[in-house]
Design a protein around this motif. Structure first.
Motif, short mmCIF file in Angstrom:
data_model
loop_
_atom_site.label_atom_id
_atom_site.label_comp_id
_atom_site.label_asym_id
_atom_site.label_seq_id
_atom_site.Cartn_x
_atom_site.Cartn_y
_atom_site.Cartn_z
N GLU A 1 0.95 2.97 -10.08
CA GLU A 1 -0.36 2.58 -10.64
C GLU A 1 -1.00 3.75 -11.37
O GLU A 1 -1.58 3.58 -12.45
CB GLU A 1 -1.27 2.09 -9.52
CG GLU A 1 -0.81 0.81 -8.85
CD GLU A 1 -1.52 0.52 -7.52
OE1 GLU A 1 -2.35 1.36 -7.08
OE2 GLU A 1 -1.22 -0.53 -6.93
N LEU A 2 -0.89 4.94 -10.78
CA LEU A 2 -1.41 6.15 -11.42
C LEU A 2 -0.69 6.41 -12.74
O LEU A 2 -1.32 6.75 -13.74
CB LEU A 2 -1.29 7.34 -10.47
CG LEU A 2 -1.73 8.69 -11.00
CD1 LEU A 2 -3.17 8.67 -11.50
CD2 LEU A 2 -1.53 9.75 -9.92
N ALA B 1 0.82 -1.22 0.00
CA ALA B 1 0.00 0.00 0.00
C ALA B 1 0.85 1.27 0.00
O ALA B 1 0.35 2.33 0.35
CB ALA B 1 -0.93 -0.01 1.21
N ARG C 1 4.05 3.01 -4.78
CA ARG C 1 3.38 1.99 -5.59
C ARG C 1 2.09 2.56 -6.18
O ARG C 1 1.78 2.34 -7.36
CB ARG C 1 3.07 0.73 -4.77
CG ARG C 1 2.23 -0.26 -5.59
CD ARG C 1 2.29 -1.65 -5.07
NE ARG C 1 3.60 -2.24 -5.14
CZ ARG C 1 4.16 -2.73 -6.26
NH1 ARG C 1 3.50 -2.68 -7.40
NH2 ARG C 1 5.35 -3.26 -6.24
N GLN C 2 1.35 3.30 -5.39
CA GLN C 2 0.12 3.91 -5.88
C GLN C 2 0.42 4.92 -6.99
O GLN C 2 -0.34 5.02 -7.97
CB GLN C 2 -0.64 4.57 -4.73
CG GLN C 2 -1.20 3.58 -3.74
CD GLN C 2 -1.81 4.23 -2.52
OE1 GLN C 2 -1.65 5.43 -2.28
NE2 GLN C 2 -2.52 3.44 -1.73
N ARG D 1 -4.69 9.03 -6.98
CA ARG D 1 -5.54 9.32 -8.15
C ARG D 1 -6.73 10.20 -7.79
O ARG D 1 -7.41 10.73 -8.67
CB ARG D 1 -6.00 8.03 -8.82
CG ARG D 1 -6.97 7.22 -8.00
CD ARG D 1 -7.49 5.98 -8.74
NE ARG D 1 -8.10 5.08 -7.80
CZ ARG D 1 -7.59 3.93 -7.39
NH1 ARG D 1 -6.44 3.51 -7.89
NH2 ARG D 1 -8.21 3.20 -6.52
N GLU D 2 -6.99 10.36 -6.47
CA GLU D 2 -8.09 11.22 -6.02
C GLU D 2 -7.65 12.68 -5.90
O GLU D 2 -8.48 13.54 -5.61
CB GLU D 2 -8.60 10.72 -4.66
CG GLU D 2 -9.07 9.28 -4.63
CD GLU D 2 -10.17 8.98 -5.63
OE1 GLU D 2 -11.07 9.83 -5.82
OE2 GLU D 2 -10.13 7.88 -6.23
N VAL E 1 2.66 4.67 -1.03
CA VAL E 1 2.28 5.77 -1.90
C VAL E 1 3.03 5.69 -3.22
O VAL E 1 2.47 5.95 -4.28
CB VAL E 1 2.51 7.13 -1.20
CG1 VAL E 1 2.39 8.28 -2.18
CG2 VAL E 1 1.54 7.32 -0.05
N ASP F 1 -6.02 8.85 3.58
CA ASP F 1 -6.31 7.45 3.27
C ASP F 1 -6.68 7.24 1.80
O ASP F 1 -7.02 6.13 1.40
CB ASP F 1 -7.46 6.93 4.15
CG ASP F 1 -7.06 6.80 5.60
OD1 ASP F 1 -5.85 6.66 5.87
OD2 ASP F 1 -7.95 6.83 6.47
N GLN F 2 -6.65 8.30 1.02
CA GLN F 2 -7.05 8.20 -0.38
C GLN F 2 -5.87 7.84 -1.27
O GLN F 2 -4.72 8.12 -0.96
CB GLN F 2 -7.65 9.51 -0.86
CG GLN F 2 -8.96 9.85 -0.18
CD GLN F 2 -9.57 11.11 -0.78
OE1 GLN F 2 -8.87 12.02 -1.22
NE2 GLN F 2 -10.89 11.15 -0.82
N HIS F 3 -6.18 7.21 -2.38
CA HIS F 3 -5.21 6.92 -3.42
C HIS F 3 -4.82 8.25 -4.08
O HIS F 3 -5.67 9.14 -4.24
CB HIS F 3 -5.84 5.97 -4.45
CG HIS F 3 -4.88 5.34 -5.39
ND1 HIS F 3 -4.26 6.03 -6.40
CD2 HIS F 3 -4.41 4.06 -5.46
CE1 HIS F 3 -3.46 5.21 -7.07
NE2 HIS F 3 -3.53 4.01 -6.52
N PHE G 1 -2.69 13.12 0.87
CA PHE G 1 -3.55 12.05 0.40
C PHE G 1 -4.40 11.42 1.50
O PHE G 1 -5.45 10.84 1.20
CB PHE G 1 -2.72 10.94 -0.27
CG PHE G 1 -1.84 11.43 -1.39
CD1 PHE G 1 -2.34 12.22 -2.40
CD2 PHE G 1 -0.50 11.10 -1.42
CE1 PHE G 1 -1.53 12.68 -3.43
CE2 PHE G 1 0.33 11.54 -2.45
CZ PHE G 1 -0.19 12.34 -3.45
#
Length: 187
Positions: A23-24, A15, A19-20, A161-162, A17, A157-159, A155
């Motif tokens: 993904e983005l 999880a 890595r997120q 991409r939000e 950031v 708890d949000q990804h 961010f």
């Protein structure tokens, strides 16, 4: 011509950031390009010339080098551990740089994104990553820098991409990397 970008993430945490953000980046790839987030960095042995010999059976190394060889460009995403690049990302760069002068990173366009809960945005790791991959033979895009600080406040708890600003910034890095790759291929 399709552009294949290989994304290497310097954090093994599922999880993270970074890595997120990878993904983005994959979701932000422009038409005609694909960003693949590499899985398997945790399986690499630490670089050791005694292991890196002809005929050695190192499946994790073989897989990384094959992915690097197939890629047109690299996108490296890094947190900062104790003021520098995480060992897992440096290790991947070391394996990709060999054989020296002909490794899978040689002459490939490279961009770096860093992110950290600290306000400095992992800029030291960002600089060290750029330095390591440049010495390894990659063509670091000098005008492309994205360091995101204060990730917990930004961010929560949000990804990522939000966050519209982050989406725009990551998409710009990916677009610039893809454009540079196409320019290099046309020369």
């Amino acid at each position: 011509m399709s552009t294949n970008v290989l994304a290497l993430v310097g954090s093994l945490r599922a999880a993270s950031v970074n890595r997120q953000l990878a993904e983005l980046a994959a979701a932000s790839a422009p038409e005609g390009a694909e960003v693949t987030v590499y899985e398997g960095l945790a399986d690499l042995p630490f670089y050791n010339e005694d292991l890196d010999v002809e005929g050695a059976d190192l499946p994790a190394v073989r897989a990384l080098r094959a992915a690097g060889a197939e890629a047109d460009a690299l996108l490296l995403l890094t947190p900062e551990y104790n003021g520098t690049i995480p060992a897992v990302l440096k290790n991947a760069i070391d394996w990709l740089s060999r054989p020296y002068g002909a490794g899978a990173v040689k002459d490939k366009p490279v961009a770096v994104i860093s992110a950290s809960p600290s306000q400095n945005g992992a800029v030291w790791a960002h600089e060290d990553t750029r330095k390591a991959v440049r010495i390894a033979g990659g063509r670091v895009l000098e005008d492309v820098t994205l360091s995101i600080g204060g990730t917990i406040g930004k961010f929560g708890d949000q990804h990522p991409r939000e966050n519209a600003e982050t989406v725009s910034e990551v998409a710009e890095v990916v677009r610039t990397l893809v454009d540079a790759t196409k320019e290099l291929a046309s020369v």
